[in-house]
Structures are given as C-alpha cells and as structure tokens.
Scaffold this motif. Sequence first.
Motif, short mmCIF file in Angstrom:
data_model
loop_
_atom_site.label_atom_id
_atom_site.label_comp_id
_atom_site.label_asym_id
_atom_site.label_seq_id
_atom_site.Cartn_x
_atom_site.Cartn_y
_atom_site.Cartn_z
N UNK A 79 0.64 -1.11 -0.24
CA UNK A 79 0.10 -0.18 -0.37
C UNK A 79 0.46 1.24 -0.05
N UNK A 80 0.14 2.84 -0.49
CA UNK A 80 0.88 3.95 -0.31
C UNK A 80 -0.21 4.70 0.48
N UNK A 81 0.56 4.32 1.43
CA UNK A 81 -1.11 6.07 2.20
C UNK A 81 -0.82 7.49 1.17
N UNK A 82 -1.62 8.38 1.32
CA UNK A 82 -1.31 9.47 0.48
C UNK A 82 -1.61 10.30 1.98
N UNK A 83 -1.45 11.75 1.67
CA UNK A 83 -0.82 12.68 2.80
C UNK A 83 -2.10 13.14 3.48
N UNK A 84 -2.08 13.54 4.20
CA UNK A 84 -3.00 13.37 5.62
C UNK A 84 -4.32 12.03 5.69
N UNK A 85 -3.30 10.79 5.12
CA UNK A 85 -4.43 9.67 5.27
C UNK A 85 -5.57 9.19 6.59
N UNK A 86 -4.77 9.49 7.66
CA UNK A 86 -5.49 9.11 8.78
C UNK A 86 -5.77 9.81 9.30
N UNK A 87 -5.99 11.29 9.49
CA UNK A 87 -6.43 11.88 10.28
C UNK A 87 -7.91 11.85 10.25
#
Length: 533
Positions: A190-198
């Motif tokens: 996977x690759x998380x995008x910017x500000x994925x978690x908030x």
Amino acid sequence: MADLGAMSRLLPAADMPDVTRVKTLFNLTRPGDNGQPVLIDKQKLPAEERLKYDLSEKENGFREYVSNLIPLRRRTPFPKPDECQNKTYDIEALPQTSVVIIFMNETWSTLLRTVHSVLDNTPPRLLKEVLLVDDASEMEHLKTPLEEYLADFPKVRLIRSKTRIGLIKARIIGFDAATSSTVTFLDSHCECFQRWLEPLLARVATDPKIAAVPVTEIINSEHFGIENANPIHVAILTFPLLSYDWTYLPKREKQRVKSLTDPIYTPAMAGGIFTISKSWFERLGKYDPELLIWGGENTELSLKVWMCGGRIELIPCSHVGHVFRIHTNYHYGNVNSFYSYHRNTGRVANVWLDEYKKFTMNSDGQLVDIGDVSARKRLRKDLGCKSFRWYLNNVHPELYIVGDGVYSGAIRSVLQPSMCVNARDYAYSVALEMLPCNEIGGGQLWDMSELGEIRHSIHCMDSGYSKEVQLARCHGGGGHQAFKYDGQSLYTEFGYCIAMEGNVLVHQTCDGSLSQQWKWHKNREQRNLTNHI
Ligand code: UD2
Ligand code: MN
C-alpha cells in the motif's frame, strides 16, 4: 533517506535493475514521484535488463522491476476532492492508532514503501506503532535483512508467526499486540496519501462503533502510477460468492450526503484497509479465528459491524493506494484457495445470512466442509445483532441476490433444448453464446429482476450495443437492459425478440419461430419495484 542505495545492498544483485543505467536511459530523475507512472519502453532496455523486467511480473503478479526503480520513499498525491484541502483536524484531540501490516512473501520495495508511506504521512503524535506481522514468509530478504533495516525505525515492530496461519489470523496477532485505542490495518503493498489517517481517526473518535475505510486507490501493477479515483466507488456484497464489488454511489447516499467530503455509508468493504476502535473490534469477536488463508473475513466484518449496531463509513478525504496483483504471489500451504475460500464464506453464510444463506455457494457445506460454527452463532446471539433481512432493508436495499429472481436458472432454447444461454468469463463487448446446458449454474445462472433485467450477478444482458445481445454492467436504468418474458418469448422494451442465431444470442423482429422461444423457471411473483445494484 532510505532509497535504492540501501536496498541494493540488501537484495541479490540479480533481482535489482541497474538503476543508474535505466534512469539515464529513460531520463528519469525521480521515478514515480508524486504517484506518477514509470513508463519503460521494454524494447529499449539492454538485453540483461529486459530479462529481469520480464521475469519480475511472472513472479509477483506485478512489475517488481518497476517498483524497484521507485525510491522506497516517494511522495503521494494530495487527496481529491479539492475540498479536502480545507479540512482541519485537531491532532491533539484525536486518538492514536497502531498500524498493523500483515505480509507473506512480500517484495522488498512494496513492503518498505508501505512502511515509509505510513511514517512519512502520519503525524507522529497519532502513530503509536507500526506492527509488521510476518506470516511465515520464506523469502530471504524478509529474514535478517528486514530486521536490520527496521532497526533504524523505533516505532516499527516485527512480529513473526512460526507457522503459516493465513491473513486473518495474522491480523488477529497484530491486533492483539496493538497498544493503542484504535487499530488500522493495511496490506503489505500500500501507499498512504498525505493526511490519510486524520479523517479516519476523526470518525472513530466521533463514534467508536464506526469502522472507517479510506478510498482505495489503484497502484497500477505495471507502471506503479497511482490514480486519484473519481468518482468514488463504494463496496457492495455479491452473491452467490459472498464477495464484494465496486459500484457507484447509490442514489440514496447521493441524496443523504451534504458535501463531497462527507462520510459515505457503505454496505461492505474490500477488507484490507480500515481503522476500527480496539474495544469495538474486540466486542465483535474480532474475526472468526477458524477462517483460513484468504477471503470471507471482509464479508463477516461488513455484516457484523452493521448488524450489531455499528456502521461502515467510506471517508472521501482519506486515500490509500493498493497494488491489485494480476495473480497471487504466494502459495496456500497445505490447503488450496478453493477450499479456503469456500470454507470461509460457508462459515460466514451460516452465521450471518439467516434464510438467505441458500443463495450462497457453500451454504450447507456442499462444496467443502465448514466445520463447527456454534461458537460464532452464540457470539451473534450474545451481541443481540439484527437479522440479515434488517441489513437488506436498511443498509443494502439495492442488493440484488442471485437466485432470488422472478425467473431464475438456465435459459433453455426451445429450438435446441440441450442448449442454454451462457455468460463465459463474464466478458463484455462480445455476443452472448449458446452452450450445452451444464445443469450446475455457473455462467448459465440467470435471474430476471423486478426491473426486467436479465442478470448474471451484477452483469446484465444488454441489447443496446449491436444486433448481438451482450453482457454489460447492470445500470438499473431500464432501456436496453429491460426485458419481458411471457413464458415463451423473451423480448426487449423496444419490442424485439431475443433469438438464437447460430450459437449466439441476437435480437430480431418477432416472428414466432422456435429460435425465439425459451424455457425459464418461474421462481416467484414480482415484488414492488426497487433499485438494484
Ligand atoms: C483483499 C483485501 C485483503 C483481504 C482479502 C480477503 C484490500 C485492498 N485487500 O485481497 O486485505 O481482506 O481481500 O481476504 O482490501 N497475507 C498473509 N498471509 C496469507 C495470505 C496473505 O499475511 O496467507 C497477506 C498479504 O501479504 C497481504 C494481505 O495478507 O498483505 C492481503 O492479501 P492479498 O494482498 O493477497 O489480498 P487482496 O488484496 O487480493
Ligand atoms: Mn492486497
């Protein structure tokens, strides 16, 4: 900065591209930066590089050669829609999360790019730990080299399973080891995008019974470009396989949400990428621990989150890329994929589907044995969960259940009674063909829905493409996907008859000939019109 330098020291030279040479050849300064595709004209590669390029896809189900050209840390795009940029999150007020990444024989570059994308795109305060669970991988690079590499990252912990336990149990091990109040699961490519978690944490903080799912973006398995999906698709259940598929936003959701950034209620999830409260997942009995290697756990969780008082939300401003492989790169150990999948979904059907279980493929263990499900039934009872009918009426009203049509089963020619209409490989843009009736369903199982669609799961007969009748994605809009059956003739909304011509299906002017006559089993009376997906 972790990049190809570090990587090439750890990997056998034979697997690695000659990075400097290839970068120069194709004028690549920062390959894959910002999710851009890496386009390699294979014909221009020197012979020894071309060999590596060719082999790397066969082994992994994706072009590892290209993945290896991209740094382990690359920037990912800013999530769309643009309105997401105006959203702010109070980092101090959000709960922390433990990210659990399970893997079995994952490629070095995809695994570590997953880890780095988490570390690089998550505010440190929110990230309690990253738990990597190794499901008894055999590849050398996942042994000491991985431990040495991870030693530089104190938040990352490696947990090894001594024996191969499958993805479901591997996730449970990671979950049990997690020390924060929420857990976030990822696949190992996977690759998380910017500000994925908030945005995910913000929802779980609002209501701990919400399972929050990011938008899954496709990381292309050939060139590793990451797209920003538009429009957003939601996951739905499919029968008879008890799997999931992607579809457009249902009408009622379009009406319910007020802005493009609002959480979307989704009846199901793909299964690999989501955030959930630790105590809620625990109360739900985690996953059925008897589920083997792969499959079914996503359906189990989707159903029980909804049926037991929670909700699954798709969060438009949270985006995570995932490599969808062309084929699996791992073996199944001492079971096979057929056994594992049908055992798993058979268990889920028996615990969660009530009277609807008969529409699934292994409802009574007719394909493979499903074992004892009494503990899971007890769990459902103790939790006081609602019925599957409640789920259908309230969460997934547009779900079409294959086998439950007004007419259902094989469509048999009267002219040649041994021949049935067949949807081979669910292929679109080709004429539907007639094949000897197989008596077991599969590609010959057709349902007429309340809308007059002739459905094969989420695929519909469509008379709008050419004289030949084809298969297309059901759109629920009638027109070329609406038919009538009078017990003999099958005709389109526009008055043409469906006929067998040679070994294909066509529409033509009705003339009463035997080639225009069909036998199809009446299953039940027509109900009030509903929207199907
Ligand atoms: C999808 C889900 C996946 C899971 C699966 C159904 C997404 C993006 N992916 O399949 O997470 O829910 O549907 O079961 O939603 N693995 C192990 N041990 C095994 C087999 C796999 O640890 O025995 C790991 C594997 O390395 C990967 C993860 O489990 O990290 C999921 O496997 P996959 O990528 O083959 O599944 P996928 O994406 O086809
Ligand atoms: Mn995957």
